[in-house]
Write an enzyme that holds these catalytic residues in place. Sequence first.
Site, PDB file in Angstrom:
ATOM      1  N   CYS A  11      23.433  31.652   2.928  1.00 50.58           N
ATOM      2  CA  CYS A  11      23.608  30.567   1.964  1.00 50.58           C
ATOM      3  C   CYS A  11      23.077  29.246   2.548  1.00 50.58           C
ATOM      4  O   CYS A  11      22.770  29.166   3.745  1.00 50.58           O
ATOM      5  CB  CYS A  11      25.086  30.434   1.604  1.00 50.58           C
ATOM      6  N   CYS A  14      24.820  28.181   5.705  1.00 54.77           N
ATOM      7  CA  CYS A  14      24.420  28.974   6.876  1.00 54.77           C
ATOM      8  C   CYS A  14      23.093  28.463   7.426  1.00 54.77           C
ATOM      9  O   CYS A  14      22.921  28.338   8.645  1.00 54.77           O
ATOM     10  CB  CYS A  14      24.300  30.444   6.517  1.00 54.77           C
TER      11      CYS A  14
END
Length: 79
Positions: A11, A14
């Site tokens: 995501c 991240c």
Amino acid sequence: MKTLQILGTGCPNCRRLAENAEEAAKRLGIDYRMEKVTEIKEILAFGVMRTPALAVDGSVKISGRIATAEEIRRILASV
């Protein structure tokens, strides 16, 4: 050489944590290898319940938030 592991599904959070970790490692001038752990079973094996997370040489240092490059730099300097 240190192994920096970003634990998460890929995501935006991240990816931001990975960018901050790379910036911190480069500022310190350390040799490192970046690994992205995206499989849920592997993430759970680290004991992580909230992502993103950062592990250094297999040891979880941050979980559930995006650490700043400065915070990661301090962690890397102490391990």
